[in-house]
Scaffold this active site. Structure first.
Site, PDB file in Angstrom:
ATOM      1  N   GLU A 150      86.417  59.885 -36.964  1.00 44.72           N
ATOM      2  CA  GLU A 150      86.327  58.596 -37.657  1.00 44.72           C
ATOM      3  C   GLU A 150      85.797  57.553 -36.667  1.00 44.72           C
ATOM      4  O   GLU A 150      86.483  57.172 -35.720  1.00 44.72           O
ATOM      5  CB  GLU A 150      87.682  58.147 -38.200  1.00 44.72           C
ATOM      6  CG  GLU A 150      87.635  56.780 -38.869  1.00 44.72           C
ATOM      7  CD  GLU A 150      88.977  56.289 -39.370  1.00 44.72           C
ATOM      8  OE1 GLU A 150      89.136  55.063 -39.547  1.00 44.72           O
ATOM      9  OE2 GLU A 150      89.881  57.121 -39.566  1.00 44.72           O
ATOM     10  N   HIS A 187      92.084  63.632 -38.100  1.00 45.50           N
ATOM     11  CA  HIS A 187      90.880  63.072 -37.492  1.00 45.50           C
ATOM     12  C   HIS A 187      91.222  62.314 -36.214  1.00 45.50           C
ATOM     13  O   HIS A 187      92.379  61.986 -35.957  1.00 45.50           O
ATOM     14  CB  HIS A 187      90.116  62.153 -38.464  1.00 45.50           C
ATOM     15  CG  HIS A 187      90.960  61.144 -39.159  1.00 45.50           C
ATOM     16  ND1 HIS A 187      91.300  61.228 -40.486  1.00 45.50           N
ATOM     17  CD2 HIS A 187      91.531  60.005 -38.719  1.00 45.50           C
ATOM     18  CE1 HIS A 187      92.042  60.202 -40.844  1.00 45.50           C
ATOM     19  NE2 HIS A 187      92.201  59.441 -39.780  1.00 45.50           N
ATOM     20  N   GLU A 210      82.375  68.336 -24.562  1.00 45.52           N
ATOM     21  CA  GLU A 210      82.280  69.640 -23.903  1.00 45.52           C
ATOM     22  C   GLU A 210      81.824  70.664 -24.935  1.00 45.52           C
ATOM     23  O   GLU A 210      82.461  70.824 -25.986  1.00 45.52           O
ATOM     24  CB  GLU A 210      83.626  70.052 -23.318  1.00 45.52           C
ATOM     25  CG  GLU A 210      83.577  71.394 -22.604  1.00 45.52           C
ATOM     26  CD  GLU A 210      84.935  71.823 -22.063  1.00 45.52           C
ATOM     27  OE1 GLU A 210      84.965  72.711 -21.186  1.00 45.52           O
ATOM     28  OE2 GLU A 210      85.967  71.286 -22.518  1.00 45.52           O
ATOM     29  N   ARG A 218      85.917  53.764 -31.259  1.00 43.43           N
ATOM     30  CA  ARG A 218      85.012  52.656 -31.555  1.00 43.43           C
ATOM     31  C   ARG A 218      83.639  52.887 -30.929  1.00 43.43           C
ATOM     32  O   ARG A 218      83.535  53.413 -29.816  1.00 43.43           O
ATOM     33  CB  ARG A 218      85.608  51.345 -31.045  1.00 43.43           C
ATOM     34  CG  ARG A 218      86.979  51.048 -31.635  1.00 43.43           C
ATOM     35  CD  ARG A 218      87.653  49.865 -30.944  1.00 43.43           C
ATOM     36  NE  ARG A 218      88.936  49.575 -31.566  1.00 43.43           N
ATOM     37  CZ  ARG A 218      90.087  50.138 -31.211  1.00 43.43           C
ATOM     38  NH1 ARG A 218      90.116  51.011 -30.221  1.00 43.43           N
ATOM     39  NH2 ARG A 218      91.202  49.823 -31.838  1.00 43.43           N
ATOM     40  N   ASN A 249      83.095  47.491 -35.230  1.00 41.40           N
ATOM     41  CA  ASN A 249      83.567  46.136 -35.466  1.00 41.40           C
ATOM     42  C   ASN A 249      82.387  45.176 -35.368  1.00 41.40           C
ATOM     43  O   ASN A 249      81.648  45.183 -34.365  1.00 41.40           O
ATOM     44  CB  ASN A 249      84.639  45.760 -34.428  1.00 41.40           C
ATOM     45  CG  ASN A 249      85.911  46.568 -34.614  1.00 41.40           C
ATOM     46  OD1 ASN A 249      86.583  46.454 -35.630  1.00 41.40           O
ATOM     47  ND2 ASN A 249      86.227  47.410 -33.638  1.00 41.40           N
TER      48      ASN A 249
END
Length: 352
Positions: free
Chosen positions: A137, A86, A203, A90, A141
């Site tokens: 993933e 993966h 893309e 963030r 935060n």
């Protein structure tokens, strides 16, 4: 893989237990292939390798033992079961991003994981199960709603049957199209570019049916030959134990860039790493948004030994993650891009 909570001005950490810093050191790799071939290792090179082995606590008695240790590690790497698991980055609003990826890009939400004591939440999305597909993933935060993507990160690639139809769907859902469908510069493949709500570029590549629609991660590098040597598997040696194959290169002098496609299998069946060199540009600001690619391995300890043996930069010593028990190790490439090696058995247990 987990990322600790952080202020938006802090650069990304390798993982939750690695301290972030504004700029990671660059590993110099100006070694020729003949230098790295076992049959041509010089006495001074063997001495350097013996010192590396000694630092790892491996018993050795003379040059033959050192060479054997090196050969054993390389043989193990060649037999290691590796694939790209993966890519981690963030986002500022997890629900907003999940909505965009599922409705506009056709991904599935595979699982979510909230860690309130560390103040972050993960979401895993993709086009198939994590045990067989490359997935995304996302990390949110707590309280951080914006990140700097920087100039070094390029884009993610998604293979679709019909680029034009996909673009129309994205527009209907309010998505941002930054390049309309058309042939790629210097080629024939039909592509388009879009942006997600955080500004990450995707893309869209027109391609027939594929088992791996999430097919590319593009990163910009300052020295393409150096990067290829870092990731590539070539006959009797492997640089820093990555062991990827160089699938193809394409130079486009008209637009002043060169690309190299690298991975653990063919482009039409597996996710690959696209390295881009723009003529004359040797360094990029990587921002604090993109984190790393995770790669599966049968043994993180042996992987770390191989990385160290050839002078690689380990930024997270091999071992289990607190609270999850998944064993990992992490390192940097010559441009400071991060990769994390994850124990294959532990990863499957985590999915349970």
């Amino acid at each position: 893989m987990r990322i600790i909570s952080m202020a938006s001005t802090i650069r990304p950490s390798l993982l939750g237990c690695v301290s972030a810093s504004p700029r990671f050191p660059v590993v110099s790799r100006n070694l020729s292939r003949s230098t790295l071939s076992f049959s041509h290792v010089t006495q001074s090179k063997l001495l350097t390798l013996r010192r590396s082995v000694s630092c790892l606590g491996v018993a050795e008695s003379g040059n033959a033992s050192t060479a054997a240790t090196e050969e054993d590690l390389l043989k193990w790497v060649k037999d290691d079961n590796r694939r790209m698991l993966h890519v981690v980055y963030r986002v500022g609003d997890l629900d907003r991003t999940i909505k965009f990826y599922t409705e506009c890009l056709g991904m599935k939400l595979l699982r979510k994981r909230d860690i309130p004591e560390e103040k972050y939440t993960n979401a895993f999305l993709g086009y198939g199960p994590e045990d067989s597909h490359f997935v995304i993933e996302l990390t949110y935060n707590y309280g951080v709603d914006k990140y700097d993507i920087g100039a070094g990160f390029g884009h993610f690639g998604i293979a679709v049957d019909d680029v034009a139809k996909t673009v129309e769907l994205i527009k209907a859902k309010g998505g941002k199209v930054t390049r309309e469908p058309g042939a790629v510069k210097g080629g024939k493949t039909v592509i388009a570019f879009i942006e997600d709500p955080d500004g990450y570029k995707f893309e869209l590549l027109e391609r027939g049916p594929t088992p791996e629609p999430l097919c590319q991660v593009m990163l910009r590098v300052g020295d393409l030959d150096r990067s290829i040597k870092f990731y590539e598997k070539v006959e009797s040696y492997e640089i820093l134990a990555f062991g990827m194959e160089l699938l193809r290169t394409r130079d486009n002098p008209e637009y002043k860039y060169t690309i190299a496609m690298m991975g653990y299998g063919p482009e039409d069946k597996t996710a690959v790493l696209e390295l881009t060199y723009n003529y004359g540009v040797t360094e990029y600001d990587k921002g604090n948004a993109y984190a790393q690619i995770a790669i599966g391995t049968d043994d993180v300890y042996k992987t770390a030994e191989a990385v160290k043996l050839f002078g690689g930069k380990i930024t997270r010593e091999p071992g289990p993650l607190p609270g999850i028990s998944t064993k990992i190790t992490a390192c940097l490439d010559p441009d400071g891009w991060k990769s994390v090696f994850v124990d294959n058995v532990d990863f499957l247990k985590e999915l349970e």
